[in-house]
Design a protein around this motif. Sequence first.
Motif, PDB file in Angstrom:
ATOM      1  N   ILE A  94      15.704  25.240  -6.253  1.00 31.36           N
ATOM      2  CA  ILE A  94      14.542  25.298  -7.143  1.00 31.36           C
ATOM      3  C   ILE A  94      13.486  24.312  -6.663  1.00 31.36           C
ATOM      4  N   GLN A  95      12.240  24.773  -6.629  1.00 31.05           N
ATOM      5  CA  GLN A  95      11.126  23.915  -6.240  1.00 31.05           C
ATOM      6  C   GLN A  95      10.139  23.808  -7.391  1.00 31.05           C
ATOM      7  N   ALA A  96       9.398  22.724  -7.401  1.00 27.05           N
ATOM      8  CA  ALA A  96       8.374  22.539  -8.418  1.00 27.05           C
ATOM      9  C   ALA A  96       7.403  23.719  -8.399  1.00 27.05           C
ATOM     10  N   ALA A  97       6.982  24.131  -9.582  1.00 22.82           N
ATOM     11  CA  ALA A  97       6.046  25.242  -9.809  1.00 22.82           C
ATOM     12  C   ALA A  97       6.710  26.608  -9.728  1.00 22.82           C
ATOM     13  N   ASP A  98       8.030  26.674  -9.525  1.00 27.03           N
ATOM     14  CA  ASP A  98       8.737  27.949  -9.547  1.00 27.03           C
ATOM     15  C   ASP A  98       8.790  28.510 -10.970  1.00 27.03           C
ATOM     16  N   ALA A  99       8.905  29.835 -11.043  1.00 26.41           N
ATOM     17  CA  ALA A  99       9.217  30.515 -12.299  1.00 26.41           C
ATOM     18  C   ALA A  99      10.616  31.096 -12.147  1.00 26.41           C
ATOM     19  N   CYS A 100      11.572  30.545 -12.883  1.00 26.02           N
ATOM     20  CA  CYS A 100      12.985  30.899 -12.714  1.00 26.02           C
ATOM     21  C   CYS A 100      13.520  31.580 -13.966  1.00 26.02           C
ATOM     22  N   PHE A 101      14.305  32.633 -13.744  1.00 26.32           N
ATOM     23  CA  PHE A 101      15.019  33.247 -14.862  1.00 26.32           C
ATOM     24  C   PHE A 101      16.450  32.731 -14.865  1.00 26.32           C
ATOM     25  N   PHE A 102      16.914  32.317 -16.032  1.00 32.03           N
ATOM     26  CA  PHE A 102      18.287  31.849 -16.206  1.00 32.03           C
ATOM     27  C   PHE A 102      18.978  32.773 -17.205  1.00 32.03           C
ATOM     28  N   ASP A 103      20.045  33.458 -16.766  1.00 30.99           N
ATOM     29  CA  ASP A 103      20.695  34.389 -17.686  1.00 30.99           C
ATOM     30  C   ASP A 103      21.630  33.648 -18.632  1.00 30.99           C
ATOM     31  N   ALA A 104      22.426  34.413 -19.399  1.00 25.16           N
ATOM     32  CA  ALA A 104      23.177  33.819 -20.505  1.00 25.16           C
ATOM     33  C   ALA A 104      24.591  33.379 -20.137  1.00 25.16           C
ATOM     34  N   GLY A 105      24.918  33.341 -18.861  1.00 23.56           N
ATOM     35  CA  GLY A 105      26.246  32.884 -18.447  1.00 23.56           C
ATOM     36  C   GLY A 105      26.403  31.382 -18.582  1.00 23.56           C
ATOM     37  N   THR A 106      27.637  30.940 -18.757  1.00 26.30           N
ATOM     38  CA  THR A 106      27.864  29.496 -18.920  1.00 26.30           C
ATOM     39  C   THR A 106      27.709  28.731 -17.609  1.00 26.30           C
ATOM     40  N   THR A 107      27.912  29.390 -16.473  1.00 28.99           N
ATOM     41  CA  THR A 107      27.623  28.733 -15.191  1.00 28.99           C
ATOM     42  C   THR A 107      26.126  28.478 -15.073  1.00 28.99           C
ATOM     43  N   ILE A 108      25.324  29.419 -15.533  1.00 29.57           N
ATOM     44  CA  ILE A 108      23.872  29.235 -15.508  1.00 29.57           C
ATOM     45  C   ILE A 108      23.448  28.147 -16.497  1.00 29.57           C
ATOM     46  N   TYR A 109      24.156  28.054 -17.617  1.00 32.77           N
ATOM     47  CA  TYR A 109      23.873  26.978 -18.567  1.00 32.77           C
ATOM     48  C   TYR A 109      24.106  25.613 -17.909  1.00 32.77           C
ATOM     49  N   ALA A 110      25.088  25.538 -17.031  1.00 39.13           N
ATOM     50  CA  ALA A 110      25.340  24.278 -16.319  1.00 39.13           C
ATOM     51  C   ALA A 110      24.145  23.904 -15.437  1.00 39.13           C
ATOM     52  N   ILE A 111      23.435  24.910 -14.919  1.00 37.32           N
ATOM     53  CA  ILE A 111      22.207  24.627 -14.167  1.00 37.32           C
ATOM     54  C   ILE A 111      21.167  24.008 -15.090  1.00 37.32           C
ATOM     55  N   ALA A 112      21.045  24.553 -16.288  1.00 39.92           N
ATOM     56  CA  ALA A 112      20.103  23.991 -17.257  1.00 39.92           C
ATOM     57  C   ALA A 112      20.465  22.546 -17.601  1.00 39.92           C
ATOM     58  N   GLU A 113      21.758  22.263 -17.717  1.00 41.72           N
ATOM     59  CA  GLU A 113      22.185  20.886 -17.989  1.00 41.72           C
ATOM     60  C   GLU A 113      21.770  19.959 -16.853  1.00 41.72           C
ATOM     61  N   GLU A 114      21.903  20.432 -15.632  1.00 41.93           N
ATOM     62  CA  GLU A 114      21.505  19.636 -14.468  1.00 41.93           C
ATOM     63  C   GLU A 114      19.996  19.399 -14.475  1.00 41.93           C
TER      64      GLU A 114
END
Length: 253
Positions: A94-114
């Motif tokens: 992920i780079q600054a100014a990106d537009a990222c979609f994060f789905d509803a999986g718990t592995t993806i939630y771990a990305i949000a935590e990071e």
Amino acid sequence: MKVPLHIVSARREKLAAWLQQRSYVPLNEVCERFQVSEATARRDLAALASGNQILRTHGGALADFNHRFPSFIERQRMDQAAKQSIARKACKLIQAADACFFDAGTTIYAIAEELQRAPITPLTAITNSLPVAELLAPVEGISVHLLGGEVLPRQSALLGRAARLALDSYKIDQAFLSVEGANAEGLWNSEQEVVDLQKGLIAAARQTIVCLDASKLGRTAPAFLARWKQINILVTDADSGTLRDAGIPAHLL
């Protein structure tokens, strides 16, 4: 003339199996699919609901995916170390100014935590996950956009036609997707509505990134998502030898 019980039972078994591949099904589709009257369709749905195989709704039925599939909290407790490892690797993409979609999986939630711990800003975060939206919304420099759609409370996710249509409103640089199974053939997920949204994301995003822990390798699930050639990047805790043995293409090793 009364229909024999074994014919009724067989029809209801087929109806239950069909509903497992769908989310919401209106009554008229049940009638058309099984060539029965509304009264018969209502009796069949009532029988399945009494056996906890589906959830009845006004004018139709909702397959029991939201009830039989482990809840978000239950899944979040599984393989936590692997998810955290994958999340750290994913955030490097992920780079600054990106537009990222994060789905509803718990592995993806771990990305949000990071991202909450070490924000990459400015960032546009688009999601159908209520927990992801709630976690990232207070983070300065991260703009959070939540899709509309039907809420599955145990999964803490928004799905359905409204969610799919909402994708047209966004330009997505990277879509981070989770799956329930992966083999040499491709990627699989638990429910057709989840797959329908993810297919829209694969088509819309500049890059599709699948986040997959090693426990999912060699497994399938009820709904097929995509061939490996449709995926740009695989982020996983599995080593290259394990991936080769599972038939994962060389461009993703």
